[in-house]
Enzyme design. Structure first.
Site, PDB file in Angstrom:
ATOM      1  CD  GLU A 189      -9.122  -6.568   5.972  1.00  0.00           C
ATOM      2  OE1 GLU A 189      -8.304  -7.292   5.238  1.00  0.00           O
ATOM      3  OE2 GLU A 189      -9.094  -6.587   7.199  1.00  0.00           O
ATOM      4  CG  HIS A 208     -11.620  22.867   7.764  1.00  0.00           C
ATOM      5  ND1 HIS A 208     -10.441  22.407   8.247  1.00  0.00           N
ATOM      6  CD2 HIS A 208     -12.356  22.494   8.701  1.00  0.00           C
ATOM      7  CE1 HIS A 208     -10.716  21.956   9.595  1.00  0.00           C
ATOM      8  NE2 HIS A 208     -12.173  22.034   9.762  1.00  0.00           N
ATOM      9  CB  THR A 214       5.362  -6.575 -11.019  1.00  0.00           C
ATOM     10  OG1 THR A 214       5.588  -5.317 -10.343  1.00  0.00           O
ATOM     11  CG2 THR A 214       4.182  -6.253 -11.970  1.00  0.00           C
ATOM     12  CD  GLU A 259      -8.427  23.019   5.531  1.00  0.00           C
ATOM     13  OE1 GLU A 259      -8.830  24.149   5.372  1.00  0.00           O
ATOM     14  OE2 GLU A 259      -8.301  22.197   6.459  1.00  0.00           O
ATOM     15  CG  ASP A 262      -5.270  -6.340   1.561  1.00  0.00           C
ATOM     16  OD1 ASP A 262      -4.182  -6.931   1.479  1.00  0.00           O
ATOM     17  OD2 ASP A 262      -5.189  -5.064   1.317  1.00  0.00           O
ATOM     18  CB  SER A 278      -0.961  -0.061   1.008  1.00  0.00           C
ATOM     19  OG  SER A 278      -0.159  -0.082   2.300  1.00  0.00           O
ATOM     20  CB  CYS A 305     -11.232  24.581  11.967  1.00  0.00           C
ATOM     21  SG  CYS A 305     -12.784  23.757  12.684  1.00  0.00           S
ATOM     22  CG  ASP A 329      -6.635   7.998  -2.327  1.00  0.00           C
ATOM     23  OD1 ASP A 329      -5.799   8.816  -2.708  1.00  0.00           O
ATOM     24  OD2 ASP A 329      -6.501   7.000  -2.096  1.00  0.00           O
TER      25      ASP A 329
HETATM   26  N1  GLN Z   1     -12.227  20.642  17.804  1.00  0.00           N
HETATM   27  C1  GLN Z   1     -12.930  21.811  17.271  1.00  0.00           C
HETATM   28  C2  GLN Z   1     -14.241  21.731  17.078  1.00  0.00           C
HETATM   29  O1  GLN Z   1     -14.809  20.790  17.269  1.00  0.00           O
HETATM   30  C3  GLN Z   1     -12.221  22.271  15.743  1.00  0.00           C
HETATM   31  C4  GLN Z   1     -12.475  21.152  14.873  1.00  0.00           C
HETATM   32  C5  GLN Z   1     -11.386  21.406  13.720  1.00  0.00           C
HETATM   33  O2  GLN Z   1     -10.634  21.738  13.872  1.00  0.00           O
HETATM   34  N2  GLN Z   1     -11.955  20.611  12.773  1.00  0.00           N
HETATM   35  O3  GLN Z   1     -15.130  22.733  16.840  1.00  0.00           O
END
Ligand code: GLN
Length: 528
Positions: free
Chosen positions: A154, A498, A195, A500, A152, A12, A376, A70
């Site tokens: 699984e 977030h 392989t 990102e 595997d 993996s 966050c 992924d």
């Molecule tokens: N632990 C914090 C909350 O639950 C921040 C969560 C996070 O950073 N994703 O609000």
């Protein structure tokens, strides 16, 4: 719908997901509509309850699905929005089958792995493949990545379902790519035996590889290809070399050079279409400046913050700026180390470990005019830091961490939540942005939508006092605080959401663009 199944051999962590995403990119660059499904053969319903230190980042989708990282690669490489249905787990499949059994759907039958579990797996794959991506567009080609390695226990039911699907589909409508390791011995000779064994294991399950992608440190030469072709029973053109490259976004280009597009087209009866080169010119762009960013966190493993790493890269590329990341362990770093960086980023997280180190890093950024991006938990800790050090509320903390003055409090709807799986405030929520703020400048709009994953928020009772002391909450959702900035500082910006997760190479995230640009400014000034 045509299906491309991707399996893995030997071990993996070979970059099966990146390979699959790159295959998708090659097709997308030729105008095909592509979607992707990831199969994770574990019993968890989703990745939300899994320790990122062991499994890597929990990626969050628009619909709130907490999924394998992924899917983040698929979204970034294919520039599509996927949903929770695109991540199939053993847990989800068995849960449905057991629920159907209790309802009486199989009345009289003995419910078994074959055919009941395998039928349900096929239903899930087809359903995910046909689920429109990007508001209404149905894909023409679906990538199906089977997690784990062939052999595997699984993954057995999933590989059996793939075998059945391949038998049911017209020949041109399915293709199997086997991603495997080609190690080199101490003399540098490439070894094909592992392989051969994994292809044999595949064959025992009734599966035949149309394409073998060989992962190695150095490109695989014609001799090795000839050997693989002979022993694994496929034409030499079907053996694709995928040597490690410095940047994952270069992988599609490398596989183009190997002639993968032709092999794909031939197998699947696709018409030859011209390549749109936008992706390749983006990836080839030269860097003209360099910055370094410290990420202060409790995990030393980069995979935990994969999307942050990628989002920094996307913003950097757009600004022709190479971003070097220094991973600082929040519990152990030397305060003097912070001085080496052009910017400080405090990412999301859960639990009290490393909190003081994160707060100290924020103090350093705030008091030294170092660009700061908080995400966050990083946003919540910026509130705690300001409360402690500017307002003088020395016992300020988050309710998550126990006793003290709770400037970060539990969300009201979370108070009575008992089950931990899938119950946070998750996925897309709109954010209203105030005029005349840095947020407005970055987003260029009064409205945006970003992805969330949290249980706590800024305590509504503390907002006024914080604002009077110089904090601006420039983004909100109703009376919920979403973005924080400190206008007296060159770049002090934090988000409850977030950003990102929505960043793409082709569409970098606004907060990341702003942050990287601020770091570059500081770097230039320091050089002078
Ligand atoms: N632990 C914090 C909350 O639950 C921040 C969560 C996070 O950073 N994703 O609000």
């Amino acid at each position: 719908m045509k299906y491309i199944f991707i399996t893995g051999g030997v071990m993996s962590g070979l970059g099966k997901g990146i390979t699959a995403a790159s295959v998708g990119r090659i097709l997308k660059s030729r105008g095909y509509k592509v979607t992707a499904v990831k199969i994770d053969p574990y019993l968890n319903i989703d990745a939300g309850t899994m320790n990122p230190g062991q499994h890597g980042e929990v990626f969050v989708l628009s619909d709130g699905g907490e999924v394998d990282l992924d899917l983040g690669n698929y979204e970034r490489f294919l520039d599509i929005d996927l949903g929770a249905t695109h991540n199939i787990t053993t847990g989800k499949v068995y849960r449905t089958v057991i629920e159907m059994e209790r309802r009486g759907d199989y009345l009289g039958e003995t419910v078994q792995i074959i055919p009941h579990i395998t039928e349900q797996i096929k239903t899930c794959i087809r359903h995910a493949a046909e689920t429109p991506v990007n508001g209404g567009d149905q894909a023409e080609i679906c990538l199906v990545e089977v997690g784990g390695t062939v052999g595997d226990i699984e993954s057995m039911p999933f590989l059996e379902a793939v075998r059945q699907m391949r038998g049911e589909l017209p020949e041109h409508d399915s293709l199997l790519i086997h991603v495997t390791l080609i190690p080199a011995d101490s003399m540098g000779d490439m070894k094909t035996k592992p392989t051969q064994h994994s292809v044999k294991a595949l064959r025992e399950l009734g599966l035949y590889a149309d394409i073998i992608v060989g992962r190695s440190d150095h490109p695989i030469g014609p001799n090795t290809k000839r050997k693989i072709s002979a022993f694994c029973d496929l034409p030499q053109a079907g053996v694709i070399s995928a040597a490690t490259v410095p940047d994952i976004y270069q992988v599609p280009m490398e596989m183009e050079k190997e002639g993968l597009a032709d092999v794909l087209s031939k197998h699947m009866g696709l018409e030859k279409r011209p390549v749109n080169n936008d992706w390749y010119s983006l990836v080839n762009r030269e860097y003209t400046s360099r910055i370094s960013v410290a990420i202060v966190s409790k995990y030393g493993i980069e995979d935990v913050y994969l999307s942050i790493k990628e989002a920094l890269k996307h913003a950097g590329r757009a600004l022709s700026t190479e971003v070097k990341i220094g991973w600082l362990d929040a519990e152990r770093y030397e305060p003097s180390h912070l001085e080496e960086y052009d910017g400080i980023l405090v990412p999301g997280g859960f639990g009290p470990r490393g909190i003081q180190g994160k707060i100290d890093a924020i103090t350093f950024a705030r008091t030294n005019d170092v660009p700061f991006l908080g995400l966050c938990l990083g946003f919540q800790m910026a509130v705690v830091e300001y409360s402690r050090n500017v307002l003088g509320w020395t016992n300020a903390t988050s309710e998550e961490f126990g006793e003290g003055r709770h400037v970060i409090a539990i969300l009201p709807e979370q108070e009575n939540v008992k089950n931990l799986g899938g119950t946070m405030r998750l996925g897309n929520y709109p954010v209203t942005i105030k005029d005349g703020t840095l947020a407005k400048k970055l987003y260029g709009s009064n409205e945006t939508t970003e992805r969330h994953r949290h249980r706590y928020e800024v305590d509504p009772g503390s907002i006024d006092t914080l604002e009077k002391a110089g904090v601006v909450f420039s983004g909100t959702w109703g009376d919920r605080m979403e973005i924080l900035e400190v206008p007296a500082h060159p770049f002090f910006f934090a988000t409850q959401f977030h950003p990102e997760f929505r960043s793409r190479p082709t569409r970098p995230s606004p907060p990341f663009l702003g942050f990287v640009e601020a770091c570059r400014e500081r770097n230039k000034k320091n050089l002078k």
